[in-house]
Design an enzyme around this catalytic site. Structure first.
Site, PDB file in Angstrom:
ATOM      1  CG  ASP A  33      -2.050   1.047   1.038  1.00  0.00           C
ATOM      2  OD1 ASP A  33      -3.019   0.718   0.317  1.00  0.00           O
ATOM      3  OD2 ASP A  33      -1.962   2.154   1.585  1.00  0.00           O
ATOM      4  CB  SER A  34       1.478   3.990  -1.939  1.00  0.00           C
ATOM      5  OG  SER A  34       2.420   3.069  -2.438  1.00  0.00           O
TER       6      SER A  34
END
Length: 200
Positions: free
Chosen positions: A77-78
């Site tokens: 995830d970012s």
């Protein structure tokens, strides 16, 4: 008889993460995690962007890992932070304009997390941060940029693809190119070697 290692499972449909793994020669297959990211974020008040990205990456990996016993699962995830505000993917082109107007002339911190899990247990995780200086963006540039990049950037935190026209948003980038793309790839490759998934 020699056993052939099973492919890594990527708990994501992210185009950039798939492309990074393919380019690096990592055998993998994808599975959708169907995690309610918004619900998780509502519970994460007052935590850092890296912590949020790590929790979401772990949640995605867990959802798939529980359904795929014995398999090594990668969650990622970012998260983007600008002036202490955390930003999700834009919900519309108008929302993308608002994001870009806010980013203009400011420092963006992009956090990319990765988690490896087997049988519901974390075997490795990390989060890396890249710092990007957004140049002053004129309203005309923002509109012409979205004319060319929308809707492709609708699925991108930060409203950009660094490998495409998004590079024109920035005047300076500090940190790994892979982190900007959305995954701490070098650290991940090291972890996969430690897990015996790649030759050392």
């Amino acid at each position: 008889m020699t056993l052939v290692p099973q492919k890594l499972i990527l708990a994501s449909q992210s185009f950039s993460r798939r492309m990074m793994l393919e380019a690096a020669g990592v055998p993998f297959e994808t599975r959708t995690s169907d995690v309610d990211e918004a619900a998780i974020k509502r519970e994460l008040i007052g935590v850092t962007g890296c912590q949020i990205a790590s929790v979401l990456a772990e949640a995605k990996a867990l959802a798939v890992s529980l359904a795929m016993p014995g398999r090594l699962v990668l969650g990622g995830d970012s998260m983007v932070e600008v002036c202490g505000r955390q930003f999700d993917k834009p919900t519309s082109r108008e929302n993308a304009v608002e994001h870009l107007e806010f980013f203009s002339g400011k420092d963006m911190h992009l956090h990319s997390a990765a988690v490896l899990m087997r049988d519901g247990k974390v075997v490795w995780k990390t989060c890396e941060t890249a710092n990007l200086r957004v140049r002053e963006l004129s309203p005309a540039f923002i509109q012409s940029y979205l004319d060319r990049e929308w809707p492709e950037v609708s699925g991108c935190v930060g409203v950009f693809r660094i490998e495409a026209l998004g590079v024109q948003l920035f005047e300076r980038i500090e940190g790994s190119h892979f982190t900007v793309l959305g995954m701490p790839l070098l650290a991940l490759l090291g972890a996969l070697r430690e897990q015996g998934e790649l030759p050392s």
